[in-house]
Write an enzyme that holds these catalytic residues in place. Sequence first.
Site, PDB file in Angstrom:
ATOM      1  N   TYR A   1     -16.092 -43.285 -27.099  1.00 44.43           N
ATOM      2  CA  TYR A   1     -15.067 -42.726 -27.969  1.00 44.43           C
ATOM      3  C   TYR A   1     -13.749 -42.521 -27.574  1.00 44.43           C
ATOM      4  O   TYR A   1     -13.838 -41.802 -26.781  1.00 44.43           O
ATOM      5  CB  TYR A   1     -16.340 -41.200 -28.589  1.00 44.43           C
ATOM      6  N   CYS A   2     -13.029 -43.095 -28.302  1.00 44.55           N
ATOM      7  CA  CYS A   2     -11.043 -42.843 -28.061  1.00 44.55           C
ATOM      8  C   CYS A   2     -11.530 -43.524 -26.107  1.00 44.55           C
ATOM      9  O   CYS A   2     -11.249 -44.356 -25.683  1.00 44.55           O
ATOM     10  CB  CYS A   2     -11.537 -41.772 -28.598  1.00 44.55           C
ATOM     11  N   VAL A   3     -10.490 -41.889 -25.669  1.00 46.89           N
ATOM     12  CA  VAL A   3     -10.428 -42.461 -24.185  1.00 46.89           C
ATOM     13  C   VAL A   3     -11.242 -42.653 -23.554  1.00 46.89           C
ATOM     14  O   VAL A   3     -11.819 -44.038 -22.559  1.00 46.89           O
ATOM     15  CB  VAL A   3      -9.861 -41.146 -23.808  1.00 46.89           C
TER      16      VAL A   3
END
Length: 597
Positions: free
Chosen positions: A329-331
């Site tokens: 998720y994301c980074v």
Amino acid sequence: MARDKAPPNVPLPPEPPSAPSGSTPSLPDLQHWTWVMGRAQQMMMEHGMGTATPATADAAPWPVVPGFNDPDTIRRATDFWTDSLTLWQRFLDPGAAPPAADEPPERARDKRFKAAAWRDQPYFDWVRRSYHLIADQMLSQVDALDGVAPKQKEQIRFAARGFVDAMSPSNFAVTNPEVIAKTIETKGQNLLDGLQHMLADIDKGQLTHVDPDAFEVGRNLAMTPGKVVHRTPMYELIQYTPTTPNVLATPLVIFPPWINRFYILDLTPEKSFIAWCVDQGITVFMVSWKSADASMKDVIWDDYIAAQVDAIDTIRSALDVPAVHTIGYCVAGTTLAATLALLTARDEADKVASATFFTAQVDFAQAGELQHFVDDEQLKLVASLSPDGFLDGRYMAMTFNLLRGRDLIWNYVTNNYLLGADYAPFDLLHWNGDTTNLPAKWHLGYLTDLYRDNRLATPGGMVVDGVPIDLTTVATPSYIQAGREDHIAPADSVWAMTRIFRGPMKFVLAGSGHIAGVVNPPAQQKYQYWTNAEAVDTLDDFVAGATETKGSWWPDWLDWLRARDGGDQVPAKRARVPGTGALPSLGDAPGEYVRAR
């Protein structure tokens, strides 16, 4: 000016009224202001025509300075003052004024001015329209800037929009009709309550969005049953208790962003992605990252990649399986992409059966408004804020709030400081304010190498554990999800992943943004998502040929994941039950790291 010293050929104004005329303009009032507006329009017309008229041989022209006296600037200035005078006329004498022009649809949806008084009361209608007029003028001036690099113009536009949002009349007690009415109604108690809210926020150094006592991890958040089965100085590994007699043969490990707590995917039970996955017959593991402290001052990106590899190997060994499904998720999705490239370079790509990416970026050329915070001066500031080797999470929270200042800052200034309203219980906003600290070296390296220099998108541009990584070698089956309204990882930026990986990919565009676009349980029947089975080159082409499906994309992902396993299942016994196999229980979920402050 004195009445006996008017310029030649300029009619004298009517005598202005000698005393205030009350709430209804008198005839002398109207006569005077009609003269003022007429004379102003005449002056602007004469000046505008004089500026636009080509110079003759007998008159030396003034130099044309872009942004000052060029024709477009003169036109914008003239339009601005004409519109200003029209608003003033409408305020003084609504019956004689030209009808108000239709406002853009977004103005009607602007929650700052939802109260009827902003339109029904002439003074506040004038205040509101004047604000919009000035705001439009400021932003159009930015758009008209010439000779400015595109990136710099975007930074100026971002700053101008932030200033415009900050100066909204809804943010000030004396120009907000709701606040004035509330102050009269409560005899000022709203201002005292709001002051108490503001002082509490000053004490904790962070803007409050939600009732601080409404939620607690382990009480009504992060409640999915499970055990911590592995702990390192970087992370805890949580295994969740199965709720079905059989489970998919290949387990799933989720890597959440360490910028926030993992329980964004395990909010209240009805919103929990983890609980939903467990109920679908998936063996779920979750990584819970440690909030940085001084002991993590030397942690860099390589360490997070190593932690992901460690989690994958730990699960494979404990469950005696050849591979795991992964979510980043994301980074943590960006990091998962690098992990896949590293495993590929080591001939170990088969450790990962599939990779799912929630709003993750690998090519940062179009990374959105966070790029405004990665110039050299900003990076120096970040470094100065991390004297102990870690960045206080409140600074990162403030940065993300600035990206949506109207919704995440000024909305709360108005409601909770000026109106004195109590905070609403909202689990997602509680999570949003539950900040984590970041290792300073990692944070600066991430901003510099990815956001500023975009090195990850270049084959061999980054080295991990001594190995140059190349994302174009990644052939792992991938499910790539983007949010249509994502302001942190814009959909165009996420789409770039489809041009880099070479394995089978499915791209899904979800309604809403970076959080609500992901956390969208099927039972809520909210938003929608788009899919397109055709091979297309751009996101615009994808959208043009996409099929829209109402509701959550989670079931679509589940079908895709099951297809990777071929439907193979195993009994939910022995090592599939946390704490009973090779990994002993170290404590109940949600663990210790998520509670550390």
